[in-house]
Design a protein around this motif. Structure first.
Motif, PDB file in Angstrom:
ATOM      1  N   TRP A  79       0.866  -1.172   0.000  1.00 10.50           N
ATOM      2  CA  TRP A  79       0.000   0.000   0.000  1.00 10.50           C
ATOM      3  C   TRP A  79       0.902   1.220   0.000  1.00 10.50           C
ATOM      4  O   TRP A  79       1.762   1.365   0.875  1.00 10.50           O
ATOM      5  CB  TRP A  79      -0.897   0.032   1.236  1.00 10.50           C
ATOM      6  CG  TRP A  79      -1.885  -1.076   1.260  1.00 10.50           C
ATOM      7  CD1 TRP A  79      -3.180  -1.040   0.827  1.00 10.50           C
ATOM      8  CD2 TRP A  79      -1.674  -2.405   1.752  1.00 10.50           C
ATOM      9  NE1 TRP A  79      -3.782  -2.266   1.012  1.00 10.50           N
ATOM     10  CE2 TRP A  79      -2.873  -3.131   1.580  1.00 10.50           C
ATOM     11  CE3 TRP A  79      -0.571  -3.067   2.309  1.00 10.50           C
ATOM     12  CZ2 TRP A  79      -3.005  -4.459   1.955  1.00 10.50           C
ATOM     13  CZ3 TRP A  79      -0.699  -4.392   2.681  1.00 10.50           C
ATOM     14  CH2 TRP A  79      -1.917  -5.075   2.504  1.00 10.50           C
ATOM     15  N   ASP A  81       0.970   5.450   0.000  1.00  8.51           N
ATOM     16  CA  ASP A  81       0.174   6.637   0.287  1.00  8.51           C
ATOM     17  C   ASP A  81       0.080   7.537  -0.944  1.00  8.51           C
ATOM     18  O   ASP A  81      -0.954   8.133  -1.208  1.00  8.51           O
ATOM     19  CB  ASP A  81       0.800   7.390   1.469  1.00  8.51           C
ATOM     20  CG  ASP A  81      -0.016   8.587   1.878  1.00  8.51           C
ATOM     21  OD1 ASP A  81      -1.214   8.418   2.194  1.00  8.51           O
ATOM     22  OD2 ASP A  81       0.538   9.709   1.886  1.00  8.51           O
ATOM     23  N   ASP A  82       1.154   7.633  -1.706  1.00  7.55           N
ATOM     24  CA  ASP A  82       1.223   8.537  -2.851  1.00  7.55           C
ATOM     25  C   ASP A  82       1.632   7.730  -4.092  1.00  7.55           C
ATOM     26  O   ASP A  82       2.738   7.175  -4.134  1.00  7.55           O
ATOM     27  CB  ASP A  82       2.261   9.629  -2.570  1.00  7.55           C
ATOM     28  CG  ASP A  82       2.289  10.716  -3.633  1.00  7.55           C
ATOM     29  OD1 ASP A  82       1.866  10.461  -4.783  1.00  7.55           O
ATOM     30  OD2 ASP A  82       2.758  11.818  -3.303  1.00  7.55           O
ATOM     31  N   GLN A 108      -2.701   2.189  -4.202  1.00  5.41           N
ATOM     32  CA  GLN A 108      -2.616   3.450  -3.481  1.00  5.41           C
ATOM     33  C   GLN A 108      -3.752   3.469  -2.468  1.00  5.41           C
ATOM     34  O   GLN A 108      -4.881   3.059  -2.763  1.00  5.41           O
ATOM     35  CB  GLN A 108      -2.753   4.626  -4.436  1.00  5.41           C
ATOM     36  CG  GLN A 108      -2.534   5.962  -3.763  1.00  5.41           C
ATOM     37  CD  GLN A 108      -3.731   6.888  -3.855  1.00  5.41           C
ATOM     38  OE1 GLN A 108      -4.592   6.725  -4.694  1.00  5.41           O
ATOM     39  NE2 GLN A 108      -3.765   7.859  -2.975  1.00  5.41           N
ATOM     40  N   SER A 109      -3.453   3.906  -1.252  1.00  3.13           N
ATOM     41  CA  SER A 109      -4.447   3.886  -0.189  1.00  3.13           C
ATOM     42  C   SER A 109      -4.115   4.929   0.867  1.00  3.13           C
ATOM     43  O   SER A 109      -2.952   5.218   1.125  1.00  3.13           O
ATOM     44  CB  SER A 109      -4.453   2.495   0.467  1.00  3.13           C
ATOM     45  OG  SER A 109      -5.363   2.460   1.529  1.00  3.13           O
ATOM     46  N   SER A 110      -5.156   5.460   1.484  1.00  4.41           N
ATOM     47  CA  SER A 110      -4.945   6.285   2.669  1.00  4.41           C
ATOM     48  C   SER A 110      -4.471   5.363   3.779  1.00  4.41           C
ATOM     49  O   SER A 110      -4.951   4.233   3.899  1.00  4.41           O
ATOM     50  CB  SER A 110      -6.243   6.954   3.084  1.00  4.41           C
ATOM     51  OG  SER A 110      -6.678   7.840   2.087  1.00  4.41           O
ATOM     52  N   ASP A 114       0.582   7.706  10.056  1.00  2.00           N
ATOM     53  CA  ASP A 114       1.255   8.679   9.197  1.00  2.00           C
ATOM     54  C   ASP A 114       2.524   8.075   8.586  1.00  2.00           C
ATOM     55  O   ASP A 114       3.632   8.317   9.039  1.00  2.00           O
ATOM     56  CB  ASP A 114       1.595   9.930  10.013  1.00  2.00           C
ATOM     57  CG  ASP A 114       2.106  11.061   9.145  1.00  2.00           C
ATOM     58  OD1 ASP A 114       1.881  11.017   7.918  1.00  2.00           O
ATOM     59  OD2 ASP A 114       2.744  11.979   9.694  1.00  2.00           O
ATOM     60  N   LYS A 116       4.249   6.323   4.646  1.00  2.00           N
ATOM     61  CA  LYS A 116       4.198   6.390   3.190  1.00  2.00           C
ATOM     62  C   LYS A 116       3.986   5.036   2.537  1.00  2.00           C
ATOM     63  O   LYS A 116       3.577   4.953   1.386  1.00  2.00           O
ATOM     64  CB  LYS A 116       5.478   7.026   2.661  1.00  2.00           C
ATOM     65  CG  LYS A 116       5.668   8.447   3.187  1.00  2.00           C
ATOM     66  CD  LYS A 116       6.887   9.108   2.615  1.00  2.00           C
ATOM     67  CE  LYS A 116       7.062  10.507   3.170  1.00  2.00           C
ATOM     68  NZ  LYS A 116       5.903  11.358   3.109  1.00  2.00           N
TER      69      LYS A 116
END
Length: 129
Positions: A79, A81-82, A108-110, A114, A116
Motif C-alpha cells: 500500500w 500513500d502517494d 494506493q491507499s490512505s 502517518d 508512506k
C-alpha cells in the motif's frame, strides 16, 4: 501442526497495545501482518526511500525470527500513500526481492498511521513433521 503466533504483545504509536500478531504460522505458511516504517513504537522520519527500507527491514526481521527467508515469500501486498512514489518504491523493492520475485499487489491507499508505505506478505516453507 499447531498455530504459532509471533509478537502478540506489541505496541504502536503512543505506546498503545496492538490487537494482532506480527505474524502467524500454520502448516508451513507464514502470514506477516502489514508492516510500516516503525521503530520503537513510532514511524521514522523520512521520505519514501527511508520508509521503504525500514518497512522491508521490519518484514525481513519477522521472516528471520520465524525461520523463513526472502526466497520463501510467495506473495506480497503493498500500500502506497502517494502513487507518485511507485517507481522509487519499485527500485528499492527490487533490491530485496529481485532474485526471488513473489506475486505482488500494489495499490494506493490512505494509511491508518502517518506513513508512506505498508507491506504484508505470505511465505511458505515445507516443515518436517
Amino acid at each position: 501442526m499447531p498455530i504459532k503466533r509471533y509478537g502478540t504483545v506489541q505496541t504502536g504509536a503512543g505506546g498503545k497495545a496492538l490487537p494482532f500478531a506480527r505474524a502467524v504460522e500454520a502448516d508451513g505458511w507464514l502470514y506477516v501482518s502489514g508492516q510500516v516504517a516503525m521503530e520503537d513504537g513510532e514511524i521514522i522520519d523520512g521520505n519514501i526511500i527511508a520508509q521503504t527500507h525500514k518497512t522491508i527491514a521490519n518484514v525481513l526481521s519477522i521472516l528471520d525470527e520465524a525461520g523463513y527467508g526472502v526466497e520463501d515469500v510467495v506473495r506480497v501486498g503493498v500500500w502506497l500513500d502517494d502513487p507518485r512514489d511507485f517507481w522509487t518504491f519499485n527500485k528499492i523493492y527490487q533490491e530485496y526481492f529481485g532474485e526471488h520475485p513473489p506475486a505482488r499487489a500494489c495499490v494506493q491507499s490512505s494509511m491508518m498511521v502517518d506513513c508512506k508505505v505498508e507491506i504484508d506478505c505470505v511465505a511458505y516453507k515445507k516443515k518436517d513433521k
